[in-house]
Enzyme design. Structure first.
Site, short mmCIF file in Angstrom:
data_model
loop_
_atom_site.label_atom_id
_atom_site.label_comp_id
_atom_site.label_asym_id
_atom_site.label_seq_id
_atom_site.Cartn_x
_atom_site.Cartn_y
_atom_site.Cartn_z
N LYS A 111 0.86 -1.19 0.00
CA LYS A 111 0.00 0.00 0.00
C LYS A 111 0.89 1.22 0.00
O LYS A 111 2.02 1.18 0.50
CB LYS A 111 -0.87 0.02 1.26
CG LYS A 111 -2.10 0.88 1.11
CD LYS A 111 -3.15 0.14 0.34
CE LYS A 111 -4.45 0.87 0.24
NZ LYS A 111 -5.53 -0.05 -0.21
N THR A 195 -14.75 -3.12 -8.12
CA THR A 195 -14.85 -3.40 -6.68
C THR A 195 -16.32 -3.62 -6.33
O THR A 195 -16.67 -4.55 -5.59
CB THR A 195 -14.29 -2.21 -5.86
OG1 THR A 195 -12.99 -1.89 -6.38
CG2 THR A 195 -14.17 -2.54 -4.39
N ASN A 226 -16.90 6.24 -5.49
CA ASN A 226 -16.85 5.26 -6.59
C ASN A 226 -17.43 3.91 -6.17
O ASN A 226 -18.29 3.35 -6.85
CB ASN A 226 -15.40 5.11 -7.06
CG ASN A 226 -15.30 4.23 -8.29
OD1 ASN A 226 -16.09 4.36 -9.22
ND2 ASN A 226 -14.38 3.29 -8.27
N1 GLU Z 1 -7.17 0.10 -3.58
C1 GLU Z 1 -7.89 -1.07 -3.94
C2 GLU Z 1 -8.00 -2.02 -2.77
O1 GLU Z 1 -7.86 -1.63 -1.62
C3 GLU Z 1 -7.35 -1.72 -5.21
C4 GLU Z 1 -5.94 -2.18 -5.16
C5 GLU Z 1 -5.39 -2.64 -6.51
O2 GLU Z 1 -6.13 -2.69 -7.48
O3 GLU Z 1 -4.20 -2.95 -6.55
O4 GLU Z 1 -8.32 -3.17 -2.92
#
Ligand code: GLU
Length: 419
Positions: A111, A195, A226
């Protein structure tokens, strides 16, 4: 860029430690598994210096934490938010490690984040900040090393600038370095809503397991960004009764179900929930404690906490945000028999389509939306089935089952590497 090294086990991120301890206490994980997941592989930080439009220079602290890379290159978004910290980034990198393992995509977890309120920046300042992030971290990222993506307050435009900056530094094309890009720059069809589509697929499976009928299922969704807005749309299309949604300004409620089609279009135009006709205005806190079948936190972490856990009236919770339930609240809900579909399963659709984007980029292919969505459905269904099987075998909560499934896979990769 500073190498932050590894922290001692005494100061490991709180959530990671609490969750791992809980599993160790009931002897569901071994000391060896604890050791593997207790510490991140690599933590780096940098103070990003950005020239502002008025000629001054401001410094923004930033992080990139690669938690575990046994299963493949690390993967995870970059968040722009004033509350970003090293600890938060570490927790989220830990969750990404488990999330990628739950859906069984060949990645470890990472992250990134910048301590910034992006609403205070001009478009040009935002672009300079995004490019500066890549200049600071280009050595540690790459399509075979660590692949960033969007997270809170970052989007396709920012991913495009970041990819461009990386390619300038490397002197070659490298679209697989980052996912969530605009389709013009190699982004995947269906990534923006992935998502939420993944969440809707998981919600359907869960609701079916409870023996409920979609059409009689009342849903309250916290967050209309989103993830929340697309999820409301998908659930509405599937016949659910979305009775309440909120954003930072407050919530709206209609016991007969909100017309989400109309709200979605209107919100896109003016960003105001309260322009909607025929709904009641309520507070965000009220939404969280409403008597609904499904409460879906889809905003930010730490929303269901010690302060409001006793007031929760929902029959079940589906976590679309990362970490919306604190460990204490999670335990309390478990004691009350309120099932929680955990974030690392419910919101894994985003990173799954990120994986599809990366596959398309490294093989120079473009898939149509139907192919992306069909493959997403298969991955989400498999993940749900796997977690359910673990839950039945071990008689645990869904969260514990998801953790155990993920930890099995991380450990298997570590062992196969002979680490
Ligand atoms: N930020 C998104 C998550 O927490 C996507 C991460 C990604 O696609 O690498 O799952």
């Amino acid at each position: 860029m500073n190498d932050l090294g590894n922290k001692s086990t005494e100061t490991i991120c709180e959530l990671c430690q609490i969750e791992l301890n809980r599993l160790a206490e009931v002897e569901l994980i071994t000391d060896e598994e604890m050791d593997i997941l207790e510490q991140p592989n690599r933590m780096v930080s940098a103070n990003l210096e950005v020239k502002m439009d008025d000629g001054s220079v401001r410094t923004f602290p930033s992080f990139r934490i690669q938690y575990n890379n046994a299963r493949g290159p690390t993967k995870g978004g970059i968040r722009f938010h004033p509350s970003v910290s090293q600890d938060e980034t570490e927790e989220l990198a830990f969750l990404m490690t488990l999330k990628c393992a739950v859906v069984n995509i060949p990645y470890g977890g990472a992250k990134g984040g910048v301590v910034v309120d992006p609403s205070q920046l001009s478009e040009q300042e935002l672009e300079r900040l995004s490019r500066e992030y890549i200049r600071a971290y280009h050595d540690v990222i790459g399509p075979k090393k660590d692949i960033p993506a969007p997270d809170i307050n970052t989007n396709g435009t920012i991913m495009g600038w970041m990819m461009d900056e990386y390619e300038r530094i490397e002197g070659e094309k490298s679209p697989g370095v980052i996912t969530g890009k605009p389709p013009k720059l190699g982004g995947s069809k269906g990534r923006t809503s992935a998502t939420s589509l993944g969440g809707a697929i998981i919600t359907d499976l869960f609701v079916d397991d409870q023996g409920w009928d979609n059409k009689n299922t009342d849903v309250a969704i916290q967050g209309f960004g989103n993830v929340g807005s697309w999820l409301a749309k998908f659930l509405h299309e599937r016949g659910y009764n979305v009775v309440a949604v909120s954003d930072v300004a407050g919530a709206i409620y209609d016991p007969n179900g909100i017309d989400i089609e109309a709200l979605f279009d209107q919100y896109e135009e003016n960003g105001d929930l309260f322009e909607m006709d025929g709904v009641d205005e309520i507070g965000n806190d009220e939404l969280l404690t409403m008597d609904v079948d499904l409460l879906i936190p889809a905003a930010i972490e730490d929303q269901i906490t010690e302060d409001n856990m006793e007031d929760i009236q929902a029959s079940a919770i589906v976590e679309m945000a990362n970490g919306p339930t604190t460990p204490t609240a999670d335990e309390h809900l478990r004691d009350r028999g309120i099932p929680v579909v955990p974030d690392i399963l419910a919101n894994a659709g985003g990173v799954t389509v990120s994986y599809f984007e990366w596959l398309q980029n490294i093989s120079y292919e473009y898939w149509n939306k139907e192919k992306v969505q069909k493959k997403l459905e298969n991955y989400m269904k498999d993940a749900y089935k796997n977690v359910k099987e673990k839950q039945n075998d071990e008689e645990t909560s869904l969260r514990e089952a998801a953790y155990l499934r993920a930890i099995d896979r991380v450990k298997a990769a570590e062992q196969a590497r002979g680490r």
